[in-house]
Design a protein around this motif. Structure first.
Motif, PDB file in Angstrom:
ATOM      1  N   PHE A 163      79.962 116.141  -0.820  1.00 39.96           N
ATOM      2  CA  PHE A 163      79.527 117.036  -1.876  1.00 39.96           C
ATOM      3  C   PHE A 163      79.646 118.498  -1.455  1.00 39.96           C
ATOM      4  O   PHE A 163      79.527 118.818  -0.266  1.00 39.96           O
ATOM      5  N   ARG A 164      79.800 119.348  -2.443  1.00 41.05           N
ATOM      6  CA  ARG A 164      79.586 120.787  -2.278  1.00 41.05           C
ATOM      7  C   ARG A 164      78.290 121.139  -2.980  1.00 41.05           C
ATOM      8  O   ARG A 164      78.076 120.772  -4.139  1.00 41.05           O
ATOM      9  N   ASP A 165      77.428 121.863  -2.270  1.00 42.11           N
ATOM     10  CA  ASP A 165      76.154 122.290  -2.836  1.00 42.11           C
ATOM     11  C   ASP A 165      76.370 123.617  -3.561  1.00 42.11           C
ATOM     12  O   ASP A 165      76.551 124.660  -2.943  1.00 42.11           O
ATOM     13  N   LEU A 166      76.345 123.570  -4.873  1.00 37.45           N
ATOM     14  CA  LEU A 166      76.648 124.743  -5.684  1.00 37.45           C
ATOM     15  C   LEU A 166      75.556 125.797  -5.617  1.00 37.45           C
ATOM     16  O   LEU A 166      75.811 126.968  -5.898  1.00 37.45           O
ATOM     17  N   LEU A 167      74.370 125.395  -5.252  1.00 43.70           N
ATOM     18  CA  LEU A 167      73.259 126.328  -5.200  1.00 43.70           C
ATOM     19  C   LEU A 167      73.129 127.005  -3.849  1.00 43.70           C
ATOM     20  O   LEU A 167      72.555 128.080  -3.749  1.00 43.70           O
ATOM     21  N   CYS A 168      73.649 126.366  -2.828  1.00 38.65           N
ATOM     22  CA  CYS A 168      73.437 126.850  -1.461  1.00 38.65           C
ATOM     23  C   CYS A 168      74.733 127.352  -0.842  1.00 38.65           C
ATOM     24  O   CYS A 168      75.170 126.883   0.221  1.00 38.65           O
ATOM     25  N   GLY A 169      75.403 128.247  -1.543  1.00 44.77           N
ATOM     26  CA  GLY A 169      76.559 128.917  -0.977  1.00 44.77           C
ATOM     27  C   GLY A 169      77.761 128.033  -0.740  1.00 44.77           C
ATOM     28  O   GLY A 169      78.621 128.346   0.083  1.00 44.77           O
ATOM     29  N   GLY A 170      77.844 126.902  -1.436  1.00 47.59           N
ATOM     30  CA  GLY A 170      78.998 126.025  -1.268  1.00 47.59           C
ATOM     31  C   GLY A 170      78.937 125.153  -0.036  1.00 47.59           C
ATOM     32  O   GLY A 170      79.958 124.568   0.353  1.00 47.59           O
ATOM     33  N   ARG A 171      77.777 125.022   0.576  1.00 47.83           N
ATOM     34  CA  ARG A 171      77.631 124.184   1.758  1.00 47.83           C
ATOM     35  C   ARG A 171      78.061 122.756   1.446  1.00 47.83           C
ATOM     36  O   ARG A 171      77.721 122.201   0.397  1.00 47.83           O
ATOM     37  N   GLU A 172      78.801 122.126   2.349  1.00 45.60           N
ATOM     38  CA  GLU A 172      79.257 120.760   2.151  1.00 45.60           C
ATOM     39  C   GLU A 172      78.447 119.788   3.007  1.00 45.60           C
ATOM     40  O   GLU A 172      78.016 120.127   4.113  1.00 45.60           O
ATOM     41  N   PHE A 173      78.246 118.599   2.487  1.00 48.63           N
ATOM     42  CA  PHE A 173      77.569 117.550   3.223  1.00 48.63           C
ATOM     43  C   PHE A 173      78.015 116.205   2.655  1.00 48.63           C
ATOM     44  O   PHE A 173      78.621 116.137   1.579  1.00 48.63           O
ATOM     45  N   CYS A 174      77.711 115.136   3.371  1.00 49.89           N
ATOM     46  CA  CYS A 174      78.103 113.797   2.942  1.00 49.89           C
ATOM     47  C   CYS A 174      76.873 112.924   2.729  1.00 49.89           C
ATOM     48  O   CYS A 174      75.849 113.079   3.407  1.00 49.89           O
ATOM     49  N   VAL A 175      77.008 111.999   1.796  1.00 47.88           N
ATOM     50  CA  VAL A 175      75.999 110.970   1.558  1.00 47.88           C
ATOM     51  C   VAL A 175      76.681 109.619   1.704  1.00 47.88           C
ATOM     52  O   VAL A 175      77.760 109.397   1.136  1.00 47.88           O
ATOM     53  N   LEU A 176      76.081 108.726   2.468  1.00 54.30           N
ATOM     54  CA  LEU A 176      76.560 107.352   2.590  1.00 54.30           C
ATOM     55  C   LEU A 176      75.430 106.437   2.120  1.00 54.30           C
ATOM     56  O   LEU A 176      74.298 106.540   2.605  1.00 54.30           O
ATOM     57  N   ASN A 177      75.754 105.555   1.189  1.00 54.97           N
ATOM     58  CA  ASN A 177      74.757 104.663   0.601  1.00 54.97           C
ATOM     59  C   ASN A 177      75.188 103.212   0.801  1.00 54.97           C
ATOM     60  O   ASN A 177      76.361 102.872   0.610  1.00 54.97           O
ATOM     61  N   THR A 178      74.233 102.346   1.177  1.00 53.96           N
ATOM     62  CA  THR A 178      74.604 100.973   1.490  1.00 53.96           C
ATOM     63  C   THR A 178      73.456 100.004   1.216  1.00 53.96           C
ATOM     64  O   THR A 178      72.333 100.414   0.915  1.00 53.96           O
ATOM     65  N   HIS A 179      73.764  98.720   1.335  1.00 56.18           N
ATOM     66  CA  HIS A 179      72.790  97.644   1.143  1.00 56.18           C
ATOM     67  C   HIS A 179      73.204  96.498   2.052  1.00 56.18           C
ATOM     68  O   HIS A 179      74.225  95.860   1.830  1.00 56.18           O
ATOM     69  N   LEU A 180      72.409  96.233   3.087  1.00 54.61           N
ATOM     70  CA  LEU A 180      72.746  95.194   4.054  1.00 54.61           C
ATOM     71  C   LEU A 180      72.319  93.814   3.560  1.00 54.61           C
ATOM     72  O   LEU A 180      71.489  93.682   2.662  1.00 54.61           O
ATOM     73  N   ASP A 181      72.874  92.798   4.184  1.00 53.10           N
ATOM     74  CA  ASP A 181      72.653  91.419   3.760  1.00 53.10           C
ATOM     75  C   ASP A 181      71.191  91.023   3.930  1.00 53.10           C
ATOM     76  O   ASP A 181      70.500  91.474   4.850  1.00 53.10           O
ATOM     77  N   ASN A 182      70.727  90.167   3.033  1.00 55.72           N
ATOM     78  CA  ASN A 182      69.326  89.745   3.072  1.00 55.72           C
ATOM     79  C   ASN A 182      69.120  88.425   3.797  1.00 55.72           C
ATOM     80  O   ASN A 182      67.968  88.003   3.976  1.00 55.72           O
ATOM     81  N   ARG A 183      70.191  87.757   4.232  1.00 52.82           N
ATOM     82  CA  ARG A 183      70.043  86.433   4.846  1.00 52.82           C
ATOM     83  C   ARG A 183      70.425  86.391   6.316  1.00 52.82           C
ATOM     84  O   ARG A 183      69.767  85.733   7.114  1.00 52.82           O
ATOM     85  N   SER A 184      71.506  87.057   6.674  1.00 52.79           N
ATOM     86  CA  SER A 184      72.079  86.890   8.005  1.00 52.79           C
ATOM     87  C   SER A 184      71.826  88.114   8.888  1.00 52.79           C
ATOM     88  O   SER A 184      72.327  89.202   8.610  1.00 52.79           O
ATOM     89  N   GLN A 185      71.065  87.921   9.966  1.00 51.98           N
ATOM     90  CA  GLN A 185      70.862  88.997  10.928  1.00 51.98           C
ATOM     91  C   GLN A 185      72.181  89.347  11.623  1.00 51.98           C
ATOM     92  O   GLN A 185      72.453  90.520  11.895  1.00 51.98           O
ATOM     93  N   TYR A 186      73.004  88.348  11.888  1.00 50.43           N
ATOM     94  CA  TYR A 186      74.306  88.621  12.499  1.00 50.43           C
ATOM     95  C   TYR A 186      75.140  89.548  11.609  1.00 50.43           C
ATOM     96  O   TYR A 186      75.716  90.524  12.086  1.00 50.43           O
ATOM     97  N   ALA A 187      75.161  89.267  10.312  1.00 51.57           N
ATOM     98  CA  ALA A 187      75.918  90.114   9.385  1.00 51.57           C
ATOM     99  C   ALA A 187      75.338  91.520   9.342  1.00 51.57           C
ATOM    100  O   ALA A 187      76.081  92.507   9.267  1.00 51.57           O
ATOM    101  N   ARG A 188      74.017  91.637   9.403  1.00 52.84           N
ATOM    102  CA  ARG A 188      73.393  92.961   9.381  1.00 52.84           C
ATOM    103  C   ARG A 188      73.738  93.762  10.630  1.00 52.84           C
ATOM    104  O   ARG A 188      74.024  94.960  10.554  1.00 52.84           O
ATOM    105  N   VAL A 189      73.701  93.107  11.784  1.00 51.07           N
ATOM    106  CA  VAL A 189      74.009  93.799  13.039  1.00 51.07           C
ATOM    107  C   VAL A 189      75.458  94.286  13.039  1.00 51.07           C
ATOM    108  O   VAL A 189      75.752  95.422  13.410  1.00 51.07           O
ATOM    109  N   ARG A 190      76.371  93.403  12.610  1.00 54.48           N
ATOM    110  CA  ARG A 190      77.776  93.813  12.548  1.00 54.48           C
ATOM    111  C   ARG A 190      77.975  94.937  11.529  1.00 54.48           C
ATOM    112  O   ARG A 190      78.764  95.864  11.743  1.00 54.48           O
TER     113      ARG A 190
END
Length: 301
Positions: A163-190
Motif C-alpha cells: 500500500f501507499r499511505d495517502l495521508l502520511c506522505g506516500g509512505r509504503e508498507f505491506c500487509v500479509l493476511n492468512t489463515h492456518l489449518d485448524n487440524r494439522s500441526q504439521y501443516a501449520r508449522v510448514r
C-alpha cells in the motif's frame, strides 16, 4: 500447472478480470494536500484481523443474522485495513456494500476465482492506495492455486498487498493476511515457515503488518515461535495500551477473559503500537462471528 493470479474487480474502474500478473501492479494515486506530507505523517493506522465465520444458513448464527451486527461493528470501528479470514465471495460483497463506497478489497478464493473461502484484505481508499498484490497457497507448491500438500484439513492461503499511505506522505508498507489449518500441526508449522520466507522479501524494503487466524495460542506453540523468530513482533505485547485479554475464538458463547489468543497481528521492528484491543462487540445477543476481532492502532515508524 501454471501460475495464475486472480482478484475480484475493483469498484472504481477495473471491471475486467485481472490475471497472469507476477505479481500484479496496480495504478497508484499520489497523495494530495498539505496534510499528506505534513501534519498527517504520524496519524495512526487502524488495523483489524477478523475471522468472519463463513456465511452459512444455520440458525441462530446465520450470515443473515450476523450481517447487521458485522455492519454495526465495522461502522463503529472504521479500520483502515481489515485482514479477513473465511469470507465467501457473496459475503465479502455484502460487507463491501455495507461499508460504503470508500472501501475496496483484494482477494481470491482459495480454490481459485470466487470459489471457497478468501483471505481478503479490505482497505479505506481515502487513506490507502494499493500498489501491488499477490496470493500464495500454504503448501509445498505455493504458486499452484488450490494446492494442499501437507495433509491439512483444507486448502489454506495467504494474500499480501503493498500500500501507499495517502495521508502520511506516500509512505509504503505491506500487509500479509492468512489463515492456518485448524487440524494439522504439521501443516501449520510448514505454513509458518513458508510465510516467514515470503514475509522476509516483503519486509526487506517496507514495514510489514501480518494479520491472521493462526489456530494456535500465542506464546505456546512452535508456530508462534517461528513467526517471532523471523523478527516479527506481536503487537499485543508491544502495545502501549491493551484491552482485557479474551480468547479470540468464543464459538458464540460469552467471551472468556484470559483465554487463548489465536488471532494475531504481527509487525516488523520499527512499528510503534499505540493500542491493542480485542473487541467483544455484540448487538441484541448476537455476535458478528464466532471469533472476536483483534485491533491495533499503530504508526509505521
Amino acid at each position: 500447472m501454471p501460475r495464475s493470479h486472480s482478484r475480484v474487480p475493483r469498484r472504481r474502474g477495473l471491471k475486467a478480470a485481472l490475471a497472469a500478473a507476477v505479481p500484479l501492479a496496480l495504478p497508484s494515486r499520489a497523495p494530495a494536500g498539505p496534510t499528506a506530507a505534513g501534519a498527517g505523517h504520524r496519524v495512526p493506522l487502524r488495523v483489524m484481523s477478523f475471522n468472519l465465520r463463513y456465511a452459512s444458513t444455520a440458525e441462530p448464527h446465520s450470515w443473515s443474522a450476523r450481517r447487521p451486527v458485522t455492519r454495526a461493528l465495522l461502522h463503529r470501528e472504521r479500520p483502515h485495513v481489515i485482514g479477513t479470514q473465511e469470507g465467501l465471495y457473496q459475503q465479502l460483497r455484502d460487507i463491501e456494500t455495507d461499508l460504503g463506497t470508500v472501501y475496496d478489497w483484494i482477494g481470491t478464493g482459495r480454490a481459485g476465482g470466487s470459489r471457497g473461502e478468501f483471505a481478503a484484505v479490505f482497505y479505506d481508499t481515502r487513506r490507502l492506495a494499493p500498489l501491488e498484490y499477490d496470493h500464495f497457497w500454504l503448501s509445498g507448491t505455493p504458486d499452484v492455486i488450490g494446492s494442499n500438500t501437507w495433509g491439512g484439513g483444507s486448502v489454506r492461503m495467504a494474500t499480501w498487498v503493498r500500500f501507499r499511505d495517502l495521508l502520511c506522505g506516500g509512505r509504503e508498507f505491506c500487509v500479509l493476511n492468512t489463515h492456518l489449518d485448524n487440524r494439522s500441526q504439521y501443516a501449520r508449522v510448514r505454513a509458518a515457515a513458508l510465510i516467514v520466507r515470503r514475509a522476509a522479501g516483503l519486509g526487506r524494503s517496507h514495514p510489514l503488518v501480518v494479520t491472521g487466524d493462526f489456530n494456535v495460542p500465542a506464546h505456546r506453540n512452535p508456530v508462534y515461535d517461528t513467526m517471532l523468530g523471523a523478527g516479527l513482533a506481536d503487537t499485543w505485547d508491544t502495545a502501549a495500551r491493551r484491552s482485557e485479554l479474551y480468547g479470540t475464538f468464543h464459538g458464540y458463547r460469552p467471551p472468556a477473559p484470559g483465554g487463548d489468543r489465536i488471532d494475531w497481528i504481527l509487525a516488523t521492528p520499527g512499528v510503534t503500537v499505540h493500542e491493542a484491543r480485542i473487541s467483544t462487540f455484540s448487538a441484541h445477543g448476537q455476535y458478528p462471528s464466532d471469533h472476536l476481532p483483534v485491533q491495533v492502532s499503530l504508526t509505521l515508524g
